[in-house]
Scaffold this motif. Sequence first.
Motif, PDB file in Angstrom:
ATOM      1  N   ILE A   1      17.235-104.809  -3.437  1.00  0.00           N
ATOM      2  CA  ILE A   1      17.433-105.930  -2.331  1.00  0.00           C
ATOM      3  C   ILE A   1      17.735-105.206  -1.029  1.00  0.00           C
ATOM      4  CG2 ILE A   1      18.844-107.803  -1.184  1.00  0.00           C
ATOM      5  CD1 ILE A   1      19.296-108.899  -4.328  1.00  0.00           C
ATOM      6  N   GLU A   2      18.736-104.090  -0.969  1.00  0.00           N
ATOM      7  CA  GLU A   2      19.228-103.540   0.135  1.00  0.00           C
ATOM      8  C   GLU A   2      17.815-102.778   0.969  1.00  0.00           C
ATOM      9  OE1 GLU A   2      23.311-102.120   0.788  1.00  0.00           O
ATOM     10  OE2 GLU A   2      23.113-101.746  -1.333  1.00  0.00           O
ATOM     11  N   ALA A   3      17.131-102.257   0.253  1.00  0.00           N
ATOM     12  CA  ALA A   3      15.968-101.639   0.823  1.00  0.00           C
ATOM     13  C   ALA A   3      14.893-102.487   1.692  1.00  0.00           C
ATOM     14  CB  ALA A   3      15.241-100.667  -0.061  1.00  0.00           C
ATOM     15  N   ALA A   4      15.056-103.847   1.364  1.00  0.00           N
ATOM     16  CA  ALA A   4      14.038-104.812   1.880  1.00  0.00           C
ATOM     17  C   ALA A   4      14.656-105.438   3.041  1.00  0.00           C
ATOM     18  CB  ALA A   4      13.707-105.880   0.609  1.00  0.00           C
ATOM     19  N   ILE A   5      16.050-105.233   3.202  1.00  0.00           N
ATOM     20  CA  ILE A   5      16.537-105.899   4.419  1.00  0.00           C
ATOM     21  C   ILE A   5      16.291-105.249   5.541  1.00  0.00           C
ATOM     22  CG2 ILE A   5      19.007-106.453   5.440  1.00  0.00           C
ATOM     23  CD1 ILE A   5      20.018-106.572   2.316  1.00  0.00           C
ATOM     24  N   THR A   6      16.009-106.660   6.650  1.00  0.00           N
ATOM     25  CA  THR A   6      15.575-105.972   7.846  1.00  0.00           C
ATOM     26  C   THR A   6      16.522-106.650   9.017  1.00  0.00           C
ATOM     27  OG1 THR A   6      13.844-107.657   8.504  1.00  0.00           O
ATOM     28  CG2 THR A   6      13.397-105.887   7.095  1.00  0.00           C
ATOM     29  N   PRO A   7      16.297-106.501  10.343  1.00  0.00           N
ATOM     30  CA  PRO A   7      17.169-107.348  11.214  1.00  0.00           C
ATOM     31  C   PRO A   7      16.837-108.893  11.264  1.00  0.00           C
ATOM     32  CG  PRO A   7      16.666-105.388  12.325  1.00  0.00           C
ATOM     33  CD  PRO A   7      15.743-105.402  11.025  1.00  0.00           C
TER      34      PRO A   7
ATOM     35  N   ASN B   1      14.958-106.241 -17.975  1.00  0.00           N
ATOM     36  CA  ASN B   1      15.408-106.935 -18.993  1.00  0.00           C
ATOM     37  C   ASN B   1      15.571-108.306 -18.830  1.00  0.00           C
ATOM     38  OD1 ASN B   1      15.853-104.389 -20.626  1.00  0.00           O
ATOM     39  ND2 ASN B   1      17.614-103.734 -19.063  1.00  0.00           N
ATOM     40  N   THR B   2      16.087-108.751 -17.741  1.00  0.00           N
ATOM     41  CA  THR B   2      16.153-110.222 -17.224  1.00  0.00           C
ATOM     42  C   THR B   2      14.909-111.089 -16.729  1.00  0.00           C
ATOM     43  OG1 THR B   2      17.162-109.848 -15.188  1.00  0.00           O
ATOM     44  CG2 THR B   2      18.669-109.765 -17.224  1.00  0.00           C
ATOM     45  N   LEU B   3      14.070-109.989 -15.967  1.00  0.00           N
ATOM     46  CA  LEU B   3      13.249-110.684 -15.268  1.00  0.00           C
ATOM     47  C   LEU B   3      13.710-111.430 -13.931  1.00  0.00           C
ATOM     48  CD1 LEU B   3      10.486-111.542 -17.702  1.00  0.00           C
ATOM     49  CD2 LEU B   3      11.004-109.456 -16.608  1.00  0.00           C
ATOM     50  N   ASN B   4      14.853-111.112 -13.817  1.00  0.00           N
ATOM     51  CA  ASN B   4      15.384-111.984 -12.360  1.00  0.00           C
ATOM     52  C   ASN B   4      15.556-110.928 -11.406  1.00  0.00           C
ATOM     53  OD1 ASN B   4      16.201-114.398 -13.428  1.00  0.00           O
ATOM     54  ND2 ASN B   4      18.024-113.678 -14.367  1.00  0.00           N
ATOM     55  N   LEU B   5      15.579-111.119 -10.038  1.00  0.00           N
ATOM     56  CA  LEU B   5      15.706-110.425  -8.960  1.00  0.00           C
ATOM     57  C   LEU B   5      16.715-109.309  -9.098  1.00  0.00           C
ATOM     58  CD1 LEU B   5      14.224-110.532  -6.086  1.00  0.00           C
ATOM     59  CD2 LEU B   5      16.555-111.812  -5.097  1.00  0.00           C
ATOM     60  N   ASP B   6      15.907-107.899  -8.824  1.00  0.00           N
ATOM     61  CA  ASP B   6      16.793-107.120  -9.147  1.00  0.00           C
ATOM     62  C   ASP B   6      17.686-106.510  -7.945  1.00  0.00           C
ATOM     63  OD1 ASP B   6      17.823-104.327  -9.933  1.00  0.00           O
ATOM     64  OD2 ASP B   6      15.633-103.718 -10.569  1.00  0.00           O
TER      65      ASP B   6
ATOM     66  N   PRO C   1       8.471-114.998   3.355  1.00  0.00           N
ATOM     67  CA  PRO C   1       9.078-114.432   2.202  1.00  0.00           C
ATOM     68  C   PRO C   1       9.004-113.059   2.242  1.00  0.00           C
ATOM     69  CG  PRO C   1       7.229-116.332   1.945  1.00  0.00           C
ATOM     70  CD  PRO C   1       7.179-115.809   3.261  1.00  0.00           C
ATOM     71  N   VAL C   2      10.041-112.259   1.497  1.00  0.00           N
ATOM     72  CA  VAL C   2      10.090-110.863   1.362  1.00  0.00           C
ATOM     73  C   VAL C   2      10.221-110.761   0.006  1.00  0.00           C
ATOM     74  CG1 VAL C   2      10.851-108.645   1.815  1.00  0.00           C
ATOM     75  CG2 VAL C   2      10.652-110.346   3.843  1.00  0.00           C
TER      76      VAL C   2
ATOM     77  N   ASP D   1      22.198-111.618 -11.686  1.00  0.00           N
ATOM     78  CA  ASP D   1      23.622-110.449 -11.321  1.00  0.00           C
ATOM     79  C   ASP D   1      24.093-111.354 -10.077  1.00  0.00           C
ATOM     80  OD1 ASP D   1      25.407-108.840 -10.875  1.00  0.00           O
ATOM     81  OD2 ASP D   1      24.231-107.121 -11.704  1.00  0.00           O
ATOM     82  N   VAL D   2      24.788-112.349 -10.203  1.00  0.00           N
ATOM     83  CA  VAL D   2      25.224-113.133  -9.075  1.00  0.00           C
ATOM     84  C   VAL D   2      26.493-112.380  -8.094  1.00  0.00           C
ATOM     85  CG1 VAL D   2      25.032-115.294  -9.951  1.00  0.00           C
ATOM     86  CG2 VAL D   2      27.196-114.186 -10.603  1.00  0.00           C
ATOM     87  N   GLU D   3      27.150-111.477  -9.115  1.00  0.00           N
ATOM     88  CA  GLU D   3      28.213-110.634  -8.352  1.00  0.00           C
ATOM     89  C   GLU D   3      27.415-109.712  -7.499  1.00  0.00           C
ATOM     90  OE1 GLU D   3      31.536-111.105  -7.666  1.00  0.00           O
ATOM     91  OE2 GLU D   3      30.950-113.143  -8.883  1.00  0.00           O
ATOM     92  N   ALA D   4      26.545-108.886  -8.049  1.00  0.00           N
ATOM     93  CA  ALA D   4      25.906-107.836  -7.236  1.00  0.00           C
ATOM     94  C   ALA D   4      25.344-108.378  -5.928  1.00  0.00           C
ATOM     95  CB  ALA D   4      25.029-107.061  -8.244  1.00  0.00           C
ATOM     96  N   ILE D   5      24.673-109.527  -6.100  1.00  0.00           N
ATOM     97  CA  ILE D   5      24.003-110.257  -5.164  1.00  0.00           C
ATOM     98  C   ILE D   5      24.914-110.709  -4.077  1.00  0.00           C
ATOM     99  CG2 ILE D   5      22.666-112.377  -4.463  1.00  0.00           C
ATOM    100  CD1 ILE D   5      21.209-112.072  -7.303  1.00  0.00           C
ATOM    101  N   ARG D   6      25.966-111.325  -4.552  1.00  0.00           N
ATOM    102  CA  ARG D   6      27.070-111.730  -3.572  1.00  0.00           C
ATOM    103  C   ARG D   6      27.704-110.681  -2.689  1.00  0.00           C
ATOM    104  NH1 ARG D   6      32.244-111.474  -3.057  1.00  0.00           N
ATOM    105  NH2 ARG D   6      32.366-110.190  -5.142  1.00  0.00           N
ATOM    106  N   GLN D   7      27.863-109.310  -3.501  1.00  0.00           N
ATOM    107  CA  GLN D   7      28.327-108.272  -2.630  1.00  0.00           C
ATOM    108  C   GLN D   7      27.251-107.773  -1.373  1.00  0.00           C
ATOM    109  OE1 GLN D   7      29.566-105.229  -5.338  1.00  0.00           O
ATOM    110  NE2 GLN D   7      30.767-106.544  -6.623  1.00  0.00           N
ATOM    111  N   ILE D   8      25.986-107.735  -2.051  1.00  0.00           N
ATOM    112  CA  ILE D   8      25.023-107.407  -0.621  1.00  0.00           C
ATOM    113  C   ILE D   8      25.091-108.560   0.167  1.00  0.00           C
ATOM    114  CG2 ILE D   8      22.672-107.206  -0.388  1.00  0.00           C
ATOM    115  CD1 ILE D   8      22.473-106.374  -3.478  1.00  0.00           C
TER     116      ILE D   8
END
Length: 383
Positions: free
Chosen positions: A129-135, A120-125, A112-113, A151-158
């Motif tokens: 996310i992008e800064a936590a992505i590794t190979p 405001n929502t206490l959901n994953l920001d 897990p990372v 924020d399903v659209e922002a998560i989908r785009q990432i």
Amino acid sequence: MSSAASPIRVVSPEADERIFVTQPHMAPLSEFIPYLEKIWDSKVLTNRGPFHRQLEDALCEYLGVEHLALFANGTLALVTALQALRITGEVITTPYSFVATAHSLLWNGIKPVFVDVDPNTLNLDPKKIEAAITPQTTAIMPVHCYGHPCDVEAIRQIADIYNLRVIYDAAHAFGVKTESGSLLRHGDLSVLSFHATKVFNTFEGGAIVCPDAKTKQRIDHLKNFGYVDELTVVAPGINGKMSEINAAFGLLQLQHVDEAIARRKRIDAMYRELLRDVQGIRCLDAAGETASNYAYFPILIESEYPMSRDALFELLRSHEVIARRYFYPLISDFPMYRGLPSASRDNLPVATEAALKVLCLPLYPALRDEQVERIAAIVAQAQ
């Protein structure tokens, strides 16, 4: 309904009338007996019997999804969802959830990372996310916390940019809708819990919402030891099947769930009105849902309030009101996770602060108006 501006007398409860944070909603027992009689007559207790098949179809229709696979519980569904998509390596997730979210990763040998949550929502920001992505990152596992949509659209785009899978822990999100329809249609898979404490329960149970028939077939194999037939095993599956008794109870519960949600909505509105003018109490607002299930009623205890969150927790308990500090401690604070670099509190300032502020007040259909008023009065009149 009483106004928050008018003081409410705090009445001591009867000695045996403790109010817990939740209570299972159960259809009348007399209505369940005919289902049991059919099971006794058929002698079919498991292995995708008639009630199991009926409940899958009924839930697809009710939830506005095309394919759904029932499970014995939500945790087995999470574990199997990860296996179904062949997730490995690292998965970005939230520290602000029930431990089953991250435990499902460890059960699959996945790291897990943890990423911080939106204040405001206490959901994953999504901004974190992008800064936590590794190979090694292969997926994102967000949680629709308290039933409020991520924020399903922002998560989908990432996920699209980095070729990542998205599995939503939708344990709180039964029946929740947004402008695009069912919240459960987002991501590669969405996982539901039908635990006794949930808005819709089957005693114990869960489900995976699948995007297509092929994915559902793979999941159905995985939840039944990998069996295709008595001579063919295609995967190292587990026994995750829902029993006929649980499925039958779910069919009955589904007939009453709209009534239960309507009562939850009434209680939610009462709390908001009664606590509206209490300084230092913040109620979470909607996060874009057009239909809510009112699964929880979290309040945040801010610095203007005359006592700490934990002091209010104890005050309520002294009045036989058993609120809960959902979610405290953070998942990242537990021994099996706190050694991870992403578990550092410096990496999770918003989640860390929320865990020290949030208190979920009792909310369930059988909660009476006078009990809601008494709970709100204790909060409003705390000194």
